[in-house]
Design an enzyme around this catalytic site. Structure first.
Site, PDB file in Angstrom:
ATOM      1  N   ASP A   1      88.320  30.888  25.531  1.00 32.94           N
ATOM      2  CA  ASP A   1      87.773  29.546  25.221  1.00 32.94           C
ATOM      3  C   ASP A   1      86.430  29.292  25.906  1.00 32.94           C
ATOM      4  O   ASP A   1      85.531  28.684  25.323  1.00 32.94           O
ATOM      5  CB  ASP A   1      88.780  28.434  25.547  1.00 32.94           C
ATOM      6  CG  ASP A   1      89.314  28.500  26.962  1.00 32.94           C
ATOM      7  OD1 ASP A   1      89.162  29.551  27.610  1.00 32.94           O
ATOM      8  OD2 ASP A   1      89.896  27.494  27.423  1.00 32.94           O
TER       9      ASP A   1
ATOM     10  N   ARG B   1      94.160  24.177  17.760  1.00 37.16           N
ATOM     11  CA  ARG B   1      93.190  23.580  16.851  1.00 37.16           C
ATOM     12  C   ARG B   1      92.832  24.580  15.773  1.00 37.16           C
ATOM     13  O   ARG B   1      92.809  25.787  16.019  1.00 37.16           O
ATOM     14  CB  ARG B   1      91.897  23.219  17.590  1.00 37.16           C
ATOM     15  CG  ARG B   1      92.087  22.271  18.748  1.00 37.16           C
ATOM     16  CD  ARG B   1      90.854  22.286  19.617  1.00 37.16           C
ATOM     17  NE  ARG B   1      90.990  21.466  20.805  1.00 37.16           N
ATOM     18  CZ  ARG B   1      91.686  21.807  21.877  1.00 37.16           C
ATOM     19  NH1 ARG B   1      92.325  22.962  21.932  1.00 37.16           N
ATOM     20  NH2 ARG B   1      91.762  20.999  22.905  1.00 37.16           N
TER      21      ARG B   1
ATOM     22  N   SER C   1      93.113  30.925  25.154  1.00 36.66           N
ATOM     23  CA  SER C   1      92.740  30.440  26.490  1.00 36.66           C
ATOM     24  C   SER C   1      93.612  31.021  27.609  1.00 36.66           C
ATOM     25  O   SER C   1      94.076  30.280  28.485  1.00 36.66           O
ATOM     26  CB  SER C   1      92.822  28.920  26.511  1.00 36.66           C
ATOM     27  OG  SER C   1      92.136  28.373  25.422  1.00 36.66           O
TER      28      SER C   1
HETATM   29  P1  ADP Z   1      93.675  22.446  25.905  1.00 39.91           P
HETATM   30  O1  ADP Z   1      93.775  22.583  27.372  1.00 39.91           O
HETATM   31  O2  ADP Z   1      94.966  22.577  25.181  1.00 39.91           O
HETATM   32  O3  ADP Z   1      92.601  23.306  25.322  1.00 39.91           O
HETATM   33  P2  ADP Z   1      92.113  20.013  26.127  1.00 39.91           P
HETATM   34  O4  ADP Z   1      90.877  20.752  26.500  1.00 39.91           O
HETATM   35  O5  ADP Z   1      91.975  18.908  25.142  1.00 39.91           O
HETATM   36  O6  ADP Z   1      93.253  20.938  25.576  1.00 39.91           O
HETATM   37  O7  ADP Z   1      92.705  19.449  27.469  1.00 39.91           O
HETATM   38  C1  ADP Z   1      93.875  18.709  27.460  1.00 39.91           C
HETATM   39  C2  ADP Z   1      94.147  18.272  28.871  1.00 39.91           C
HETATM   40  O8  ADP Z   1      93.057  17.460  29.336  1.00 39.91           O
HETATM   41  C3  ADP Z   1      95.374  17.421  28.989  1.00 39.91           C
HETATM   42  O9  ADP Z   1      96.511  18.218  29.177  1.00 39.91           O
HETATM   43  C4  ADP Z   1      95.056  16.594  30.225  1.00 39.91           C
HETATM   44  O10 ADP Z   1      95.401  17.322  31.370  1.00 39.91           O
HETATM   45  C5  ADP Z   1      93.556  16.459  30.187  1.00 39.91           C
HETATM   46  N1  ADP Z   1      93.207  15.155  29.613  1.00 39.91           N
HETATM   47  C6  ADP Z   1      93.122  14.814  28.317  1.00 39.91           C
HETATM   48  N2  ADP Z   1      92.819  13.509  28.182  1.00 39.91           N
HETATM   49  C7  ADP Z   1      92.708  13.020  29.431  1.00 39.91           C
HETATM   50  C8  ADP Z   1      92.417  11.736  29.978  1.00 39.91           C
HETATM   51  N3  ADP Z   1      92.193  10.676  29.215  1.00 39.91           N
HETATM   52  N4  ADP Z   1      92.399  11.621  31.310  1.00 39.91           N
HETATM   53  C9  ADP Z   1      92.637  12.680  32.100  1.00 39.91           C
HETATM   54  N5  ADP Z   1      92.923  13.894  31.655  1.00 39.91           N
HETATM   55  C10 ADP Z   1      92.958  14.075  30.344  1.00 39.91           C
HETATM   56 MG    MG Z   2      90.934  24.249  26.067  1.00 42.07          MG
END
Ligand code: ADP
Ligand code: MG
Length: 498
Positions: A229, A108, A176
């Site tokens: 993070d 992001r 992260s």
């Molecule tokens: P990152 O881990 O890259 O920082 P996020 O915090 O947005 O990104 O987390 C993404 C993860 O959250 C996805 O890989 C998935 O495991 C989980 N996730 C996202 N949307 C959903 C959903 N609708 N239901 C369940 N798990 C979800």
């Molecule tokens: Mg994250």
């Protein structure tokens, strides 16, 4: 009746009997298969059971491991890393700042504009893209060139020659993954998690790598802070509400940080900060305790992962893994019974079932469970009867409830360590008769799993009340921080300048 007729009649009876026998045999076989599925489900439910007594054991183990990790380097599986963040943003910050966040699934970029008052926080142009999968096991150069290129494009969109050499932009790099910091703006990668594998980067300074790539592109940007993070989420939480002392992320991976007294960080004697505190990045994904309810599916998932014997807690509670635990249970059911139809090669592929799909199945409220049918079809399993689809929903429920409840135990463990769980902490030495004032405590939470998977969030919040009790729970407020990691990191950079 003639002789011929008798022979025909007898033959008809024999045929009818054998058809009946085949049908009965089939029905018995099908019942046996169904029983197998029910037994697998029952076994899973038992193995994943998390009554409050068990959760309390996990709470205690978390608090004990936190102490051990603070006492000596390598004293626990919890690294309890110093962040060199001792002051959090308080709302008086001013100016424009940037954040680049490399998560587990997404990266992001955003910009914040601050007007010197808490109410004047303007988050601008949030860009969120999936991390191209080839980058996860590419080279350091490829990864950082990509990030620098993405930042350049972001800045170009600001228009009006704002990439002019005169304007130096202050950037937070939200990263992260576990880092051993030497200052707030430098630190080396300890190891990769969440499926990343660029081995040459381990031991290298992450902020330096990004700064180098920015310089190579001629971008006038300064990596002012390297921020975990969770620390970003804590910063945003604190900015809005100074009772925020803990932050937890449930996204692709899971981790937590909290504000600790420097005198409790025994492994760094003489550590002095103006606030008398420092944010500690727990790296709680690596927490382990024999009280965690581990199943054969967890053991197999771990053994086949790129980081086996590592991140045991994360592998039970985080978004990257929940889908694969569910997949493993369904795969076993399909192998040991044919109620899922002919065996599907898709179902054998690791990580083919995403946690997003698990929540879609779990939260399917159609009477025929059409969403479950659709997702199973994508996994190569078609036309399963409704009762089997119900079993699949139950598997999602068991795996996600366990995750949510263990996550709550983790949070309660932190609260216990800092004496905010109503018990006075495990080494407070306070007398039992002393009346304790429970302080208002805010826990900032963010991450895609928590934000988007209602059943996960509800299981966690319910279990937290169960563990802490109604009375203490009133003082513990869980606050969702959308994009908290990135926004908060930019705020942290702002607070360094003021
Ligand atoms: P990152 O881990 O890259 O920082 P996020 O915090 O947005 O990104 O987390 C993404 C993860 O959250 C996805 O890989 C998935 O495991 C989980 N996730 C996202 N949307 C959903 C959903 N609708 N239901 C369940 N798990 C979800
Ligand atoms: Mg994250």
């Amino acid at each position: 009746m003639g002789k011929v007729a008798v022979v025909f009649a007898a033959a008809a009876v024999v045929a009818a009997c054998s058809v009946a026998a085949v049908m009965v045999g089939r029905r018995m076989k099908s019942r046996r298969k169904w029983r197998t599925v029910v037994e697998i489900l029952k076994e899973l439910e038992e193995a994943c059971d998390t009554p409050v007594g068990r959760l309390r054991q996990v709470v205690d183990a978390m608090a004990v491991e936190m102490h051990a990790g603070l006492a000596s380097e390598g004293g626990s599986k919890l690294k309890m890393l110093l962040t060199f963040v001792d002051d959090l943003p308080n709302g008086t910050e001013k100016g424009t700042y940037y954040a680049l966040h490399l998560g587990g699934t997404y990266f992001r970029i955003l910009r914040v504009h601050l007007g010197g008052e808490r109410s004047y926080l303007d988050v601008q142009d949030v860009e969120r893209h999936p991390i191209p999968s080839h980058l996860m096991n590419s080279t350091s150069e490829v990864l950082f060139n990509f990030l620098a290129f993405s930042l350049e494009r972001f800045i170009e969109k600001e228009g009006n020659g704002s990439n002019s050499q005169g304007v130096k932009r202050e950037l937070a790099f939200t990263f992260s993954f576990p880092v051993k910091h030497t200052s707030i703006s430098s630190g080396v990668l300890i190891k990769w998690t969440k499926g990343f594998e660029i081995s040459e980067m381990v031991g290298n300074d992450i902020a330096e790598c990004l700064q180098g790539a920015l310089n190579r592109r001629g971008l006038n940007m300064h990596v002012a802070a390297l921020v975990n993070d969770t620390v970003g989420a804590l910063s945003l939480g604190y900015y809005h509400d100074p009772d925020t002392v803990v932050a937890v992320v449930f996204g692709t991976g899971s981790n937590a940080c909290y504000l600790e007294r420097t005198d409790a960080i025994i492994k760094c004697q003489g550590l002095l900060t103006t606030s008398g505190c420092m944010v500690v990045n727990m790296e709680w994904g690596n927490f382990w305790s024999s009280h965690l309810p581990r199943t054969s599916y967890d053991i197999d998932l771990d053994a086949e992962s790129s980081n086996s014997n590592d991140m045991g807690f994360e592998k039970m509670i985080a978004g990257m893994y929940l889908g694969d635990i569910v997949r493993r249970v369904i795969l076993r059911m399909s192998q040991e019974s044919d109620i899922f139809g002919p065996s599907s090669s898709v179902l054998s592929e690791p990580y083919v079932l995403r946690t997003n799909s698990v929540s879609a199945m779990h939260e399917d409220d159609t009477s025929e469970l059409q969403e479950v049918a659709r997702i199973l079809k994508d996994l190569g399993v078609s036309d399963v009867p409704l009762k089997v689809r119900k079993v699949v929903v139950k598997v999602c429920d068991v795996v996600t409830r366990r995750a949510g409840r263990l996550a709550a135990a983790g949070i309660a463990g932190i609260l216990k360590k800092i004496g905010r769980d109503g018990s006075g902490g495990i080494t407070s030495g306070r007398s039992r008769n002393e009346v304790q004032m429970q302080k208002r405590t805010v826990v900032a939470v963010e991450g895609g799993l928590y934000m988007n998977y209602t059943m996960f969030r509800e299981s966690m919040e319910e279990a937290l009340v169960e563990i802490l009790g109604e009375e203490v729970s009133q003082y513990v407020i869980v606050k969702a921080m959308e994009d908290g990691s990135s926004i908060g990191s930019a705020l942290l950079v702002a607070s360094l300048q003021s």
